[in-house]
Design a protein around this motif. Sequence first.
Motif, PDB file in Angstrom:
ATOM      1  N   ALA A 110      21.692   4.569   8.600  1.00 55.67           N
ATOM      2  CA  ALA A 110      23.157   4.543   8.631  1.00 55.67           C
ATOM      3  C   ALA A 110      23.653   4.628  10.071  1.00 55.67           C
ATOM      4  N   ILE A 111      24.712   3.882  10.363  1.00 60.14           N
ATOM      5  CA  ILE A 111      25.255   3.935  11.716  1.00 60.14           C
ATOM      6  C   ILE A 111      26.119   5.189  11.865  1.00 60.14           C
ATOM      7  N   GLY A 112      26.149   5.714  13.078  1.00 57.91           N
ATOM      8  CA  GLY A 112      26.930   6.911  13.366  1.00 57.91           C
ATOM      9  C   GLY A 112      27.702   6.753  14.659  1.00 57.91           C
ATOM     10  N   ALA A 113      28.216   7.855  15.148  1.00 58.66           N
ATOM     11  CA  ALA A 113      29.035   7.833  16.358  1.00 58.66           C
ATOM     12  C   ALA A 113      28.259   7.302  17.557  1.00 58.66           C
ATOM     13  N   ALA A 114      26.962   7.596  17.626  1.00 54.23           N
ATOM     14  CA  ALA A 114      26.156   7.143  18.766  1.00 54.23           C
ATOM     15  C   ALA A 114      26.106   5.623  18.847  1.00 54.23           C
ATOM     16  N   THR A 115      26.199   4.947  17.693  1.00 49.52           N
ATOM     17  CA  THR A 115      26.244   3.483  17.669  1.00 49.52           C
ATOM     18  C   THR A 115      27.649   2.982  17.967  1.00 49.52           C
ATOM     19  N   ALA A 116      28.653   3.716  17.519  1.00 57.47           N
ATOM     20  CA  ALA A 116      30.036   3.255  17.632  1.00 57.47           C
ATOM     21  C   ALA A 116      30.609   3.416  19.040  1.00 57.47           C
ATOM     22  N   TYR A 117      30.294   4.509  19.728  1.00 56.77           N
ATOM     23  CA  TYR A 117      30.910   4.769  21.026  1.00 56.77           C
ATOM     24  C   TYR A 117      30.682   3.638  22.035  1.00 56.77           C
ATOM     25  N   PRO A 118      29.470   3.096  22.166  1.00 54.47           N
ATOM     26  CA  PRO A 118      29.299   1.980  23.099  1.00 54.47           C
ATOM     27  C   PRO A 118      30.153   0.764  22.739  1.00 54.47           C
ATOM     28  N   GLU A 119      30.355   0.526  21.428  1.00 55.83           N
ATOM     29  CA  GLU A 119      31.183  -0.607  21.011  1.00 55.83           C
ATOM     30  C   GLU A 119      32.657  -0.342  21.309  1.00 55.83           C
ATOM     31  N   ILE A 120      33.080   0.899  21.165  1.00 54.25           N
ATOM     32  CA  ILE A 120      34.467   1.260  21.491  1.00 54.25           C
ATOM     33  C   ILE A 120      34.723   1.046  22.971  1.00 54.25           C
ATOM     34  N   VAL A 134      45.050  -8.459  24.276  1.00 54.18           N
ATOM     35  CA  VAL A 134      45.447  -7.184  23.677  1.00 54.18           C
ATOM     36  C   VAL A 134      44.311  -6.642  22.829  1.00 54.18           C
ATOM     37  N   LEU A 135      44.336  -5.341  22.609  1.00 56.26           N
ATOM     38  CA  LEU A 135      43.368  -4.726  21.709  1.00 56.26           C
ATOM     39  C   LEU A 135      43.649  -5.156  20.270  1.00 56.26           C
ATOM     40  N   PRO A 136      42.622  -5.261  19.442  1.00 58.85           N
ATOM     41  CA  PRO A 136      42.869  -5.582  18.031  1.00 58.85           C
ATOM     42  C   PRO A 136      43.622  -4.446  17.343  1.00 58.85           C
ATOM     43  N   GLU A 137      44.490  -4.824  16.404  1.00 60.14           N
ATOM     44  CA  GLU A 137      45.216  -3.800  15.654  1.00 60.14           C
ATOM     45  C   GLU A 137      44.272  -3.008  14.752  1.00 60.14           C
ATOM     46  N   ARG A 138      43.261  -3.681  14.254  1.00 58.90           N
ATOM     47  CA  ARG A 138      42.231  -3.017  13.450  1.00 58.90           C
ATOM     48  C   ARG A 138      40.868  -3.386  14.034  1.00 58.90           C
ATOM     49  N   TYR A 139      40.007  -2.392  14.131  1.00 61.38           N
ATOM     50  CA  TYR A 139      38.638  -2.616  14.580  1.00 61.38           C
ATOM     51  C   TYR A 139      37.738  -2.000  13.508  1.00 61.38           C
ATOM     52  N   VAL A 140      37.063  -2.864  12.745  1.00 60.43           N
ATOM     53  CA  VAL A 140      36.347  -2.424  11.547  1.00 60.43           C
ATOM     54  C   VAL A 140      34.840  -2.511  11.776  1.00 60.43           C
ATOM     55  N   PHE A 141      34.178  -1.370  11.668  1.00 58.04           N
ATOM     56  CA  PHE A 141      32.721  -1.358  11.679  1.00 58.04           C
ATOM     57  C   PHE A 141      32.247  -1.708  10.273  1.00 58.04           C
ATOM     58  N   VAL A 142      31.455  -2.771  10.157  1.00 53.97           N
ATOM     59  CA  VAL A 142      30.990  -3.209   8.849  1.00 53.97           C
ATOM     60  C   VAL A 142      29.470  -3.105   8.832  1.00 53.97           C
ATOM     61  N   ALA A 143      28.955  -2.206   8.019  1.00 52.64           N
ATOM     62  CA  ALA A 143      27.517  -1.952   7.948  1.00 52.64           C
ATOM     63  C   ALA A 143      27.128  -1.614   6.519  1.00 52.64           C
ATOM     64  N   PRO A 144      25.879  -1.902   6.128  1.00 48.54           N
ATOM     65  CA  PRO A 144      25.436  -1.528   4.777  1.00 48.54           C
ATOM     66  C   PRO A 144      25.447  -0.021   4.561  1.00 48.54           C
ATOM     67  N   ALA A 201      35.889   2.111   9.146  1.00 44.65           N
ATOM     68  CA  ALA A 201      34.654   1.596   8.549  1.00 44.65           C
ATOM     69  C   ALA A 201      34.994   0.787   7.317  1.00 44.65           C
ATOM     70  N   GLY A 202      34.347  -0.351   7.160  1.00 43.35           N
ATOM     71  CA  GLY A 202      34.564  -1.164   5.971  1.00 43.35           C
ATOM     72  C   GLY A 202      33.981  -0.501   4.738  1.00 43.35           C
TER      73      GLY A 202
END
Length: 295
Positions: A110-120, A134-144, A201-202
């Motif tokens: 499962a993905i966690g904050a350690a995976t998300a922070y670099p993408e942010i 501009v920044l996206p209004e929604r930024y959705v992490f989509v993972a199984p 998160a999706g």
Amino acid sequence: MSTSERFSAFHAEPLFHELPKPAQTPVTVVAPMMAMPPTLTPKQILVHHSADQWEEFVYEWVSALKEAEYVDVVGMGGANDGGADIAAFLTRDKTDGPWHCFQCKHYGKAIGAATAYPEILKIHSAVAKQKYKVLPERYVFVAPKIGGSFAQLLTKPSALRTGFFEWVAKNMGKLDKEYGEDPLQQALDLASRSDFSRFEAGNLDRILEVHSRTPQHVRRFGTRLPDRPAIPAAPPEHAPKETRYIQQLLDVYYEKWGCSPSSPAEAHAHHRAGPNLRRQREAFYCAEAAAYVRP
């Protein structure tokens, strides 16, 4: 014992023994279980997708939302995607206007904050450098699989922001080398003013529900499409939209059975034309309903 005596003794024993007859007790034969392959759910199948297959699946899902929500949907995945695998545009201004970003992550765990922070950091850096206006209004992490603690963190934007900047502080030396001191500071300045509620998160159940209505669902999962809506029955009274169709039928009944070409009632009462007319009206409404069913 002489040679002749040994020879006689040897041949006194039979060379072959008669096998005992099979027991006469009835034997109950148990039929073996049929080797049916296990049925995998769509969720289980997705776990075994490759990263590329997962991104294709997410693209199919987002594209299914296009007609209702988006002007266009494009795949942007790659080494220089700026933190956006799939972009969905709400206006023709594309990333110069309001848009949504979908980041596809497919890992064994499962993905966690350690995976998300670099993408942010990556998406803020891309906007700071004007890769996107501009920044996206929604930024959705989509993972199984989404880690439980990370899912909870996404519900607390202020805590997500705090965690992000704590991660930056711990990795400042490495990030300076990766981004460069000035570009990194520009990205962090933007992040300090950013609304972190954009990150989410999706929900895989809702994603699959939408995807199940697409033609790609059967190909990807081998499941059947939802049943078509029930075909409405032909109304008792003839509707204006079927007038031309009915008239053509009456002309045929006139030629074949002598029914009046101007009297639907007479056709209905005829022992041959009546049943045919009812079937043809049912076919008319069936074809009309099918024309409005989205493929």
